[in-house]
Design a protein around this motif. Structure first.
Motif, short mmCIF file in Angstrom:
data_model
loop_
_atom_site.label_atom_id
_atom_site.label_comp_id
_atom_site.label_asym_id
_atom_site.label_seq_id
_atom_site.Cartn_x
_atom_site.Cartn_y
_atom_site.Cartn_z
N SER A 27 10.76 -12.60 -12.30
CA SER A 27 10.33 -11.37 -12.48
C SER A 27 9.71 -11.92 -14.41
N SER A 28 9.29 -13.09 -14.79
CA SER A 28 8.26 -13.50 -15.99
C SER A 28 7.20 -13.24 -15.91
N LEU A 29 7.05 -13.47 -15.21
CA LEU A 29 4.98 -13.45 -14.44
C LEU A 29 4.61 -12.06 -14.32
N GLY A 30 5.44 -11.35 -13.43
CA GLY A 30 5.00 -10.13 -13.37
C GLY A 30 4.54 -9.91 -11.78
N LEU A 31 4.41 -10.32 -10.97
CA LEU A 31 3.60 -10.40 -9.66
C LEU A 31 4.04 -8.89 -8.28
N LEU A 32 4.99 -8.64 -8.76
CA LEU A 32 4.87 -7.47 -7.71
C LEU A 32 3.92 -6.61 -7.93
N PRO A 33 3.03 -6.36 -8.70
CA PRO A 33 2.22 -5.09 -8.37
C PRO A 33 0.86 -6.14 -7.82
N LEU A 34 0.86 -7.49 -7.42
CA LEU A 34 0.00 -8.38 -6.44
C LEU A 34 -0.14 -7.59 -4.97
N LEU A 35 1.12 -7.12 -4.20
CA LEU A 35 1.54 -7.10 -3.71
C LEU A 35 0.52 -6.21 -3.20
N THR A 36 -0.75 -5.20 -4.19
CA THR A 36 -1.15 -4.49 -3.05
C THR A 36 -2.34 -5.49 -2.95
N LEU A 37 -2.98 -6.26 -2.91
CA LEU A 37 -3.91 -7.22 -2.47
C LEU A 37 -3.95 -7.10 -1.04
N GLY A 38 -3.05 -7.18 -0.75
CA GLY A 38 -2.65 -7.21 0.72
C GLY A 38 -3.54 -5.82 1.15
N PRO A 39 -3.02 -4.28 1.61
CA PRO A 39 -3.75 -3.64 2.00
C PRO A 39 -5.38 -3.44 1.32
N ALA A 40 -5.84 -4.42 0.73
CA ALA A 40 -7.02 -4.38 0.08
C ALA A 40 -7.52 -5.15 0.94
N PHE A 41 -6.95 -6.35 1.47
CA PHE A 41 -7.97 -7.55 2.52
C PHE A 41 -8.58 -7.06 3.23
N ALA A 42 -7.26 -5.87 3.67
CA ALA A 42 -7.03 -5.93 5.18
C ALA A 42 -8.20 -4.21 5.25
N VAL A 43 -9.21 -4.61 4.45
CA VAL A 43 -10.35 -2.95 4.91
C VAL A 43 -11.19 -3.77 5.55
N THR A 44 -11.43 -4.60 5.57
CA THR A 44 -12.27 -5.36 6.64
C THR A 44 -11.82 -5.21 8.22
N GLY A 45 -10.41 -5.10 8.73
CA GLY A 45 -9.70 -4.32 9.88
C GLY A 45 -10.02 -3.19 10.48
N GLY A 46 -9.51 -2.71 11.07
CA GLY A 46 -9.43 -1.45 11.71
C GLY A 46 -8.49 -0.84 10.89
N VAL A 47 -8.00 0.45 11.14
CA VAL A 47 -7.12 1.96 10.28
C VAL A 47 -5.76 1.58 10.70
N ARG A 48 -5.30 0.80 12.37
CA ARG A 48 -3.95 1.05 12.22
C ARG A 48 -3.73 -0.47 12.10
N HIS A 49 -4.10 -1.63 12.06
CA HIS A 49 -4.33 -3.13 11.29
C HIS A 49 -4.22 -2.59 10.23
N THR A 50 -5.01 -1.80 9.03
CA THR A 50 -4.54 -1.60 7.53
C THR A 50 -3.09 -0.99 7.23
N ALA A 51 -3.02 0.16 8.00
CA ALA A 51 -1.69 0.50 7.93
C ALA A 51 -0.40 -0.25 8.01
N LEU A 52 -0.72 -1.22 8.74
CA LEU A 52 0.49 -2.17 9.13
C LEU A 52 0.93 -2.66 7.73
N THR A 53 -0.36 -3.24 7.41
CA THR A 53 -0.71 -4.56 6.25
C THR A 53 -0.02 -3.02 5.08
N GLY A 54 0.13 -2.34 4.66
CA GLY A 54 0.62 -1.02 3.97
C GLY A 54 1.89 -1.14 3.78
N LEU A 55 2.74 -1.28 5.12
CA LEU A 55 3.70 -0.87 5.65
C LEU A 55 4.31 -2.26 5.19
#
Length: 346
Positions: A27-55
């Motif tokens: 927990s020292s680095l606090g990397l948990l918020p970086l999980l938001t990078l997943g749905p951010a990178f998924a913007v190049t795909g479709g709507v369903r793919h992006t929703a799956l990434t966010g889930l």
């Protein structure tokens, strides 16, 4: 792995990397918020793919927060809210992009339909000649250009024209249709190919008043020979029956149609043998100036032997068109027209 497969896999690879690094560093680095990078990178795909990434990001955040002893804390709450927000924004961006692509595709289809309606369908056979045509519309803002072509029988044999009007849009298409109409009128009656060229030059002088010009190649195919007039256009390629490729270049450069004042005598006719089994490829600059992502032009002369692979001329030209699109890496940036004439046994 193709580009699309890489883009679809990238968001999950990024989230997996975040999880591994967080487990290793704690927990020292606090990397948990970086999980938001997943749905951010998924913007190049479709709507369903992006929703799956966010889930998946939401599911991963819970055990990861538990491991870091952050479950129930404000950091976890902010991270979950950020994942939901980024996922929703990415889904909206995907939907808007898809709608824009559909609208652009519809406009391109309408533009091509307009252009094809103005240009006369060419015959696919003329005596011992077989003819194939390829026309690829530009993708940039669906701006149609003024590529033109036509074939007609004349007193000395089969005559044809291929050309490119300066400029883009409906004005260029109207000019192209006007040139084709003038060619049809002259090709049937004028005794010599040079007379056809002079008729077109006079027509453009009356209609355009020097505002536009047209690069073009006029050709007349007779028994065992082809005669050419080149008005500042890319030279045709002759493919002999033994597989050799020759550029049919004029002896001297001539200005395009519409700029006849620069060379009052017009271009000098020249010719070449054209025997059974030979092929001639006419094309516009959208073909030879197609660039790949590295900026290299399409090597038309090197790829022209593809035309020998198929027995049917249209099939051969379609193969060359697919090769051009593959070289560019997507839709061509400029209209690209090709006309293939093959001499066969009568």
């Amino acid at each position: 792995m193709g580009t699309q497969a890489v883009l679809r896999t990238l968001p999950f690879a990024v989230m997996a990397t975040v999880v591994v690094l967080d487990l290793l560093a704690g927990s020292s680095l606090g990397l948990l918020p970086l999980l938001t990078l997943g749905p951010a990178f998924a913007v190049t795909g479709g709507v369903r793919h992006t929703a799956l990434t966010g889930l998946v990001a939401l599911v991963l955040s819970v055990p990861l927060a538990y491991h870091d002893r952050l479950l129930g804390g404000p950091r976890t709450t902010v991270t979950l809210a950020a994942i939901v927000g980024v996922t929703a924004a990415a889904m909206l961006a995907c939907r808007l992009r898809a709608e824009g692509e559909r609208r652009l595709a519809d406009v391109r289809l309408v533009a091509e339909a307009v252009q094809r309606a103005l240009l006369h369908p060419v015959p696919r056979r003329a005596g011992d000649l077989r003819i194939a045509l390829s026309y690829t519309s530009a993708a940039v803002d669906a701006r149609i250009g003024g590529d033109l072509y036509d074939i007609a029988r004349g007193p000395g044999g089969v005559r044809l024209i291929i050309g490119d009007v300066q400029g883009k849009g409906l004005d260029a298409v109207e000019t192209a249709a006007s040139v084709v109409g003038a060619f049809r009128e002259a090709a049937y009656d004028e005794p010599a190919l040079a007379d056809v060229g002079r008729h077109l030059e006079d027509h453009l002088a009356r209609q355009l008043g020097g505002e536009k010009f047209v690069t073009a190649v006029l050709a007349e195919v007779s028994e065992n020979e082809i005669r050419l007039l080149n008005y500042g256009h890319p030279p045709p390629l002759l493919l002999t029956c033994d597989g050799r490729v020759h550029r049919l270049e004029p002896r001297e450069e001539a200005p395009p149609l519409g700029l006849g004042a620069l060379a009052p005598t017009g271009p000098e006719p020249y010719g070449s043998a054209f025997r059974e089994g030979d092929q001639i490829l006419f094309y516009t600059d959208g073909v030879c100036e197609g660039r790949d992502r590295g900026g290299d032009f399409y090597p038309l002369e090197d790829r022209a032997p593809h035309l020998l692979r198929a027995r049917d001329p249209q099939e051969a030209l379609d193969l060359l068109e697919r090769d051009l699109v593959a070289h560019v890496g997507g839709p061509v940036p400029d209209d690209a027209a090709m006309l293939l004439v093959r001499r066969e046994r009568p």
